[in-house]
Design an enzyme around this catalytic site. Structure first.
Site, PDB file in Angstrom:
ATOM      1  N   GLU A  83      33.002  36.326  47.723  1.00 18.45           N
ATOM      2  CA  GLU A  83      34.255  37.061  48.079  1.00 18.45           C
ATOM      3  C   GLU A  83      33.553  38.332  48.239  1.00 18.45           C
ATOM      4  OE1 GLU A  83      36.575  35.839  45.121  1.00 18.45           O
ATOM      5  OE2 GLU A  83      36.795  33.876  45.895  1.00 18.45           O
TER       6      GLU A  83
ATOM      7  N   ASN B 253      35.547  33.434  35.691  1.00 13.25           N
ATOM      8  CA  ASN B 253      35.930  34.829  36.856  1.00 13.25           C
ATOM      9  C   ASN B 253      37.223  34.692  37.075  1.00 13.25           C
ATOM     10  OD1 ASN B 253      35.903  36.276  38.610  1.00 13.25           O
ATOM     11  ND2 ASN B 253      34.705  35.229  40.301  1.00 13.25           N
ATOM     12  N   TRP B 254      37.942  35.640  36.474  1.00 11.78           N
ATOM     13  CA  TRP B 254      39.497  35.797  36.561  1.00 11.78           C
ATOM     14  C   TRP B 254      39.854  36.423  37.912  1.00 11.78           C
ATOM     15  CZ3 TRP B 254      42.069  37.933  31.482  1.00 11.78           C
ATOM     16  CH2 TRP B 254      42.004  36.975  30.439  1.00 11.78           C
ATOM     17  N   LYS B 255      38.631  36.751  38.772  1.00 11.78           N
ATOM     18  CA  LYS B 255      38.926  37.585  39.917  1.00 11.78           C
ATOM     19  C   LYS B 255      39.964  38.661  39.794  1.00 11.78           C
ATOM     20  CE  LYS B 255      37.669  33.316  42.130  1.00 11.78           C
ATOM     21  NZ  LYS B 255      37.387  32.498  43.426  1.00 11.78           N
TER      22      LYS B 255
ATOM     23  N   HIS C  89      29.079  37.705  44.487  1.00 11.96           N
ATOM     24  CA  HIS C  89      29.929  36.799  44.644  1.00 11.96           C
ATOM     25  C   HIS C  89      30.294  36.625  46.247  1.00 11.96           C
ATOM     26  CE1 HIS C  89      33.710  34.354  44.352  1.00 11.96           C
ATOM     27  NE2 HIS C  89      33.051  34.064  43.216  1.00 11.96           N
TER      28      HIS C  89
ATOM     29  N   GLY D 202      36.449  29.806  38.495  1.00 10.51           N
ATOM     30  CA  GLY D 202      37.300  30.667  38.956  1.00 10.51           C
ATOM     31  C   GLY D 202      38.530  30.283  38.303  1.00 10.51           C
ATOM     32  N   GLY D 203      39.530  29.666  39.149  1.00 12.28           N
ATOM     33  CA  GLY D 203      40.896  29.231  38.974  1.00 12.28           C
ATOM     34  C   GLY D 203      40.985  28.691  37.824  1.00 12.28           C
TER      35      GLY D 203
ATOM     36  N   GLY E  14      37.493  27.381  45.255  1.00 11.71           N
ATOM     37  CA  GLY E  14      39.160  27.493  45.338  1.00 11.71           C
ATOM     38  C   GLY E  14      39.609  26.434  46.345  1.00 11.71           C
TER      39      GLY E  14
ATOM     40  N   SER F 206      35.206  25.001  42.259  1.00 10.21           N
ATOM     41  CA  SER F 206      36.224  24.008  41.818  1.00 10.21           C
ATOM     42  C   SER F 206      35.795  23.100  40.544  1.00 10.21           C
ATOM     43  CB  SER F 206      36.504  23.202  43.131  1.00 10.21           C
ATOM     44  OG  SER F 206      37.008  23.919  44.007  1.00 10.21           O
TER      45      SER F 206
ATOM     46  N   GLU G 287      26.823  28.943  44.130  1.00  7.79           N
ATOM     47  CA  GLU G 287      28.281  28.504  44.304  1.00  7.79           C
ATOM     48  C   GLU G 287      28.549  28.349  45.906  1.00  7.79           C
ATOM     49  OE1 GLU G 287      31.176  30.313  41.243  1.00  7.79           O
ATOM     50  OE2 GLU G 287      30.735  31.931  42.839  1.00  7.79           O
TER      51      GLU G 287
HETATM   52  C1  PEP Z   1      34.290  31.352  41.567  1.00  6.21           C
HETATM   53  O1  PEP Z   1      35.077  32.103  42.574  1.00  6.21           O
HETATM   54  O2  PEP Z   1      33.567  31.815  41.190  1.00  6.21           O
HETATM   55  C2  PEP Z   1      34.906  29.939  41.474  1.00  6.21           C
HETATM   56  C3  PEP Z   1      34.090  29.259  41.033  1.00  6.21           C
HETATM   57  O3  PEP Z   1      35.953  29.740  41.865  1.00  6.21           O
HETATM   58  P1  PEP Z   1      36.742  28.439  41.769  1.00  6.21           P
HETATM   59  O4  PEP Z   1      36.541  27.886  40.418  1.00  6.21           O
HETATM   60  O5  PEP Z   1      38.022  28.674  41.706  1.00  6.21           O
HETATM   61  O6  PEP Z   1      36.393  27.551  42.662  1.00  6.21           O
END
Ligand code: PEP
Length: 251
Positions: free
Chosen positions: A101, A12-14, A99, A235-236, A175, A214, A169
């Site tokens: 967010e 997920n590049w957000k 999600h 994500g990141g 994050g 994470s 999640e």
């Molecule tokens: C996400 O936003 O779906 C996610 C898992 O982010 P991160 O891996 O950065 O915690």
């Protein structure tokens, strides 16, 4: 990991990435095609502006594309929104819905998330439906009930006949560099599996349950080996080809 379910790793590049990010996608594609064949389905969910390019460029190396959200309606007066059919038209095969967010920034409810998942299915996409508790909810012992309620409200009945994916999640892990213990992940994924089986019978046995929050090269191997973890939502660490490839290779 449940052996009968082929694992899936989604990035997920957000709200990150312009055309320059296609170099990173190409680096990932090169790693996936020159190294050992990946043991997971690989999906990249870029910003909508990049979707067509990611779908086109990823196709040669088996990378599939996904959207990060869709509207519940097929078309209409919804300025700035994107219909599931438009994502499909741009080359997407998946779409993330619900999600945390989106739930936090846009006040999305379970009913809205379920409607988006239904729209995704209607457009031929596989929705990745996100659920997860906040830190306060976990600290007050409500993690199981919160996730159960989100699951019941966000997963449509159509999941009994169509492919959907659930992503657990925990909001406090996204994050932050923090993750639940493997026991906590195992317990939550087992509980999600039970609810899916209660509701969908045999079909509930094969719905993928991803872990997200994470997930990093350093912890991927042990988290992805937890029972009922059928892959990850990243994500990141999906922004860097090398890190994302290491997570994919950890399957
Ligand atoms: C996400 O936003 O779906 C996610 C898992 O982010 P991160 O891996 O950065 O915690």
């Amino acid at each position: 990991m449940t052996t009968t379910i082929s694992p899936l790793i989604a990035g997920n590049w957000k709200m990150n990435g312009t055309r320059g990010a296609l170099d990173e996608l190409q680096a990932l594609a090169d790693m996936l095609t020159t190294g050992e064949a990946p043991r997971a389905i690989v999906v990249v969910c870029p910003p909508a502006t990049m979707l067509a390019a990611v779908a086109r460029q990823g196709a040669t190396s088996g990378i599939q594309a996904g959207g990060q959200d869709c509207h519940a309606a097929a078309s209409g007066a919804h300025t700035g929104d994107i219909a599931a059919g438009m994502l499909a038209d741009a080359g997407a095969q998946y779409v993330i819905v619900g999600h945390s967010e989106r739930r936090a920034d846009h006040g999305e409810t379970d009913d809205q998330v379920r409607a988006k998942a239904e729209a995704a299915i209607g457009a031929g996409l596989k929705p990745i439906i996100c659920v997860g508790e906040t830190e306060a909810q976990r600290d007050s012992g409500q993690a199981d009930s919160v996730v159960a309620s989100q699951l019941a409200g966000s997963v449509p009945d159509a999941a009994g006949q169509h492919e959907v994916i659930v992503a657990y999640e925990p909001v406090w892990a996204i994050g932050t560099g923090r993750t639940p213990t493997n026991d906590d992940i195992a317990s939550m994924h087992a509980s999600i599996r039970r609810q899916l089986v209660d509701r969908f019978g045999d079909k509930g046995q094969v719905i993928r349950i991803l872990y997200g929050g994470s997930l990093k090269p350093q912890n991927a191997r042990e988290i992805l080996a937890v029972e009922h973890v059928n892959g990850g939502l990243v994500g990141g660490a999906s922004l860097l080809a090398k890190d994302f490839y290491t997570i994919i290779s950890a399957v």
